[in-house]
Design a protein around this motif. Structure first.
Motif: not given
Length: 667
Positions: A271-274, A278-286
């Motif tokens: 939840r923190l990262l969003g 269906g994806s390994r990626r998160f809303v929050h990244d670099r």
């Protein structure tokens, strides 16, 4: 390999013996599609690094592979191979024939392998071979931690020193590791606080946050209140740390303005990262970092390399990261024992002269170093050593320490001394003592049946008595059902709390003592009429897959109950334990990804605590039965622990077996 036998054909033989998987073979097939001229050594290296990932290892150690292939890959020893066919023996002999130099030469010459950046599927980093994705995760982890390690302050303001002394008025434990943890965390933007259950990690964290908030007020631009985010790997762990911080705040001697800034509610890491379904990626990244000055993660031992890299990648450059957890617990189910790797050397208090000087100046504590000066990470790692929960006469604490030290003889002595350690003696005293003297599968089954039915009731304060079984929560369902519809939420909450008073843990999923068969037997014992149906009132279920639409995370536990209208629903604790609505009532039809949870695996129990734990061991040895697993199972218990053995030497063997010590994660 054996002359005329292709690598794929040999891998098929290994799959048939259970030493490799079809996924490993598929990866080798992929490598052949990329380079049809690939040599045997390249293909075998690909199969074996894929195999290591299945085992939770993020790389293949080529030096260890060349010296002890059976041990490195956790396949049968040389003696076991001798009983196999001549072909199998030849296969291992050929694998052992590769020296470290030969492995490296073959891989350095391969178009499938690079020694750094690129787009090859494999990466050779010194003596380690990685799948590229996991090499990239390792680079993110190394880079992000390294940039946070240098000291951010030369000294602390006098006002903070006064508050430090107020929060730590004097401890009978010398040195005071909680105080040391705080002053080291005030020195740098990265800190690890590790320790066993009851050592005060949450109490230390709460005091540390008060100090960090005070520090932000004292420094230039002090009108800015730090944005603090609190997270844990699972919903259960986040609810537990939220509750613990709430209790710690009640006794925290700081002004209300500081308490208001301390977060009361933890989020899951997803939840923190969003999470993106269906994806390994998160809303929050670099490219879209979190908005945070300080990020705290509890139960960090449960975090795998991929998740830790994702968290670090999403941190703003100036943010401080604080990790809490028990380094001796089981590592994540997924690949990478990040916490254990980072905490290598923590037992030795391996501080350098600069760190010891900082500790003396600001904490007034002298430290005896038990070994050579450690790594840069060691300078920002503190191990809390005194358990406030398990005293001198606690069998749980004594047993956990013996197991953690690998001392099987002492562990057996503690288990047998039930007069001195009554917290290890269950309700069925005589049956338990007979089973300890002569472990038998049928006797263990009969004892388990008695334990799950126990209802010890409540004490004068209205709290559950020790040594409960599932009879306790069933009693609340059957005899305490409210007549007022407005009381159904408090009743469901009471049922959920009562269920946490007892838990059966197992090492395995399958077999007579695996959770699948245990759940079938326990359901038949407790619900002889209803257990043939899929859903019935009183059925506890665990979520097995994240469901972001329902706000349910893998590992969340609910109980099927009839609501005030008589309809069967599943009651789950609220996402926010401080919210007015404390219970979510969901239709069973909306829960396809759940399983019965009378018995759960030790892995699934991480981040949870139960008043009474019954740890059930299988009849035969298993690779998953390790010291870390036994220690984790024991330390889930707060008041009582029962070990159920159906075979006498399985516990001793598990205590002797340790998960292979990985290399330091920060290389």
């Amino acid at each position: 390999m054996k002359q005329g036998l292709s690598v794929l054909a040999t891998i098929d033989h290994w799959i048939a013996r259970g030493w490799l998987s079809h996924l490993n073979r598929a990866f080798v097939r992929f490598l052949l599609d990329q380079d049809q001229q690939a040599k045997d050594a390249e293909l075998w290296a690909g199969a074996l690094v894929s195999h290591q990932l299945d085992r939770g290892e993020v790389y293949l150690d080529l030096e260890q592979l060349s010296q002890q292939p059976g041990l490195t890959l956790a396949i049968p020893s040389d003696d076991a191979w001798a009983s196999e066919s001549e072909a199998a023996h030849a296969e291992l002999s050929a694998l052992k024939a590769y020296s470290l130099g030969q492995w490296k030469t073959a891989l350095q010459e391969s178009p499938l392998v690079a020694e750094g950046q690129g787009n090859t599927p494999l990466v050779l980093d010194g003596k380690r071979l990685y799948l590229r994705r996991y090499w990239q995760y390792q680079q993110i982890l190394d880079r992000c931690i390294e940039q946070r390690l240098p000291p951010a302050r030369d000294t602390l303001p006098e006002s903070l020193q006064a508050q430090l002394n107020t929060l730590f008025p004097g401890s009978p434990e010398k040195p005071d590791w909680q105080k040391i943890a705080c002053v080291l965390a005030l020195r740098s933007r990265f800190t690890i606080i590790t320790g066993g259950p009851g050592t005060g990690k949450t109490t230390t964290l709460t005091k540390l946050l008060a100090l960090l908030i005070q520090l932000s007020e004292d420094e230039p631009g002090g009108a800015h209140k730090p944005n603090i985010l609190l997270a844990a790997p699972t919903g259960k762990a986040s609810a537990r740390v939220s509750e613990s911080i709430g209790k710690a705040l009640e006794n925290l001697a700081v002004p209300d303005r500081i308490k208001e800034v301390i977060p009361k509610q933890a989020s899951t890491l997803h939840r923190l990262l969003g999470s993106r379904p269906g994806s390994r990626r998160f809303v929050h990244d670099r490219h879209n970092p979190l908005v945070a000055d300080i990020v705290i993660v509890d139960e960090a031992s449960m975090i795998d390399l991929e998740m830790m890299a994702s968290l670090l990648d999403a941190l703003p450059d100036g943010a401080q990261l604080i990790l809490l957890g028990d380094k001796d617990q089981l590592a994540s189910v997924e690949a990478g024992s990040v916490m254990g790797d980072l905490c290598q050397g923590a037992d030795n208090a391996a501080y350098d002269e600069a760190a010891r000087s900082w500790i003396v100046r600001h904490a007034g504590e002298e430290i005896e170093t038990f070994g050579a000066e450690g790594t840069a990470i060691n300078q920002q790692t503190v191990m809390l050593r005194h358990s406030h929960r398990f005293g001198e006469h606690s069998g749980i604490g004594r047993l956990a320490r013996a197991v953690n030290a690998g001392n099987g003889a002492l562990a057996q002595s503690v288990l047998n001394d039930t007069a001195r350690y009554p917290d290890l003696l269950p309700e069925a005293h005589d049956d338990y003592l007979r089973l300890r003297a002569n472990p038998q599968p049928d006797a263990a089954d009969r004892l388990l049946k008695k334990l799950v039915a126990v209802n010890a009731g409540i004490n004068a304060e209205g709290k559950p008595k020790p040594r409960q079984g599932y009879g306790y929560y069933l009693n609340i369902i059957r005899l305490h059902r409210p007549t007022d519809p407005m009381q159904y939420d408090p009743w469901a909450e009471q049922v959920l709390h009562a269920f946490d008073a007892f838990q059966v843990l197992s090492a395995l999923r399958r077999g007579r003592w695996g959770v699948e068969e245990l759940n079938q037997r326990i359901a038949a014992w407790l619900f002889p009429k209803e257990s043939l149906s899929h859903w019935y009132e009183g059925r506890p279920v665990m979520v097995t897959r994240n469901d972001y639409n329902l706000g349910l995370m893998n590992g969340d536990i609910g109980i099927a109950l009839k609501d005030h209208g008589g309809k069967l629903r599943v009651a789950f604790p609220a996402i926010d334990p401080l919210a007015e609505i404390r219970i979510r009532w969901l239709s069973p039809m909306r829960l396809p990804n759940v399983e019965t949870a009378f018995a759960i695996t030790v892995h699934k129990s991480q981040g949870s605590e139960f008043n009474h734990v019954a740890l059930v061991l299988p009849e035969s040895k298993s690779p998953v039965l390790t010291r870390e697993l036994i220690y984790t199972g024991i330390t889930r218990a707060k008041e009582n622990f029962t070990l159920l053995e159906s075979q006498g030497d399985v516990f001793d063997q598990a205590v002797k077996t340790r998960v292979k010590n990985p290399g330091n994660a920060n290389n």
